[in-house]
Write a protein that holds these residues in place. Structure first.
Motif, PDB file in Angstrom:
ATOM      1  N   VAL A  22      32.330  27.189  52.239  1.00  0.00           N
ATOM      2  CA  VAL A  22      33.077  27.914  51.212  1.00  0.00           C
ATOM      3  C   VAL A  22      33.089  29.381  51.593  1.00  0.00           C
ATOM      4  O   VAL A  22      32.046  29.985  51.766  1.00  0.00           O
ATOM      5  N   GLU A  23      34.277  29.948  51.721  1.00  0.00           N
ATOM      6  CA  GLU A  23      34.385  31.336  52.176  1.00  0.00           C
ATOM      7  C   GLU A  23      35.306  32.140  51.274  1.00  0.00           C
ATOM      8  O   GLU A  23      36.196  31.612  50.637  1.00  0.00           O
ATOM      9  N   TYR A  24      35.063  33.434  51.263  1.00  0.00           N
ATOM     10  CA  TYR A  24      35.932  34.382  50.588  1.00  0.00           C
ATOM     11  C   TYR A  24      36.240  35.480  51.583  1.00  0.00           C
ATOM     12  O   TYR A  24      35.328  36.142  52.077  1.00  0.00           O
ATOM     13  N   ILE A  25      37.489  35.643  51.923  1.00  0.00           N
ATOM     14  CA  ILE A  25      37.883  36.607  52.955  1.00  0.00           C
ATOM     15  C   ILE A  25      38.838  37.625  52.348  1.00  0.00           C
ATOM     16  O   ILE A  25      39.825  37.262  51.715  1.00  0.00           O
ATOM     17  N   GLU A  26      38.553  38.899  52.535  1.00  0.00           N
ATOM     18  CA  GLU A  26      39.454  39.943  52.059  1.00  0.00           C
ATOM     19  C   GLU A  26      40.163  40.563  53.257  1.00  0.00           C
ATOM     20  O   GLU A  26      39.574  40.765  54.300  1.00  0.00           O
ATOM     21  N   SER A  27      41.422  40.863  53.075  1.00  0.00           N
ATOM     22  CA  SER A  27      42.172  41.562  54.105  1.00  0.00           C
ATOM     23  C   SER A  27      42.918  42.704  53.423  1.00  0.00           C
ATOM     24  O   SER A  27      43.019  42.738  52.208  1.00  0.00           O
TER      25      SER A  27
ATOM     26  N   PHE B 174      35.033  27.881  44.191  1.00  0.00           N
ATOM     27  CA  PHE B 174      35.525  29.259  44.089  1.00  0.00           C
ATOM     28  C   PHE B 174      34.487  30.167  43.435  1.00  0.00           C
ATOM     29  O   PHE B 174      34.376  31.342  43.776  1.00  0.00           O
ATOM     30  N   LYS B 175      33.701  29.637  42.519  1.00  0.00           N
ATOM     31  CA  LYS B 175      32.616  30.434  41.934  1.00  0.00           C
ATOM     32  C   LYS B 175      31.642  30.852  43.014  1.00  0.00           C
ATOM     33  O   LYS B 175      31.192  31.997  43.043  1.00  0.00           O
ATOM     34  N   ILE B 176      31.314  29.924  43.909  1.00  0.00           N
ATOM     35  CA  ILE B 176      30.410  30.227  45.022  1.00  0.00           C
ATOM     36  C   ILE B 176      31.038  31.258  45.953  1.00  0.00           C
ATOM     37  O   ILE B 176      30.411  32.235  46.339  1.00  0.00           O
TER      38      ILE B 176
END
Length: 78
Positions: free
Chosen positions: A23-28, A72-74
């Protein structure tokens, strides 16, 4: 009952914990991209277990919504 039972959620939560590194969250600079898990990632034997607990015509959709929300919480905590 059409919604997931507490027992089904527990089975899913246990599986999600084994998948945390996926599970990943990536900002660009242009967009925020979140990747979460879905019911399609769930092994067949675990989905069969969910069916044995409480099979409904909307089990796939309910499981997918729950898995997506929880992953998505993670991702957003990172």
């Amino acid at each position: 009952m059409r919604q997931l039972t507490a027992k089904q959620k527990k089975v899913i939560d246990k599986w999600i914990q084994t998948q945390v590194n996926k599970v990943e969250y990536i900002e660009s600079p242009f967009t925020q991209h979140r990747y979460g898990l879905s019911v399609d990632d769930l092994p067949a034997e675990i989905f069969a277990e969910l069916e044995q607990i409480n099979d409904t015509e909307i089990l796939w959709q309910e499981a997918n919504r729950y898995i997506s929300d929880e992953s998505f919480k993670i991702a957003n905590k990172r």
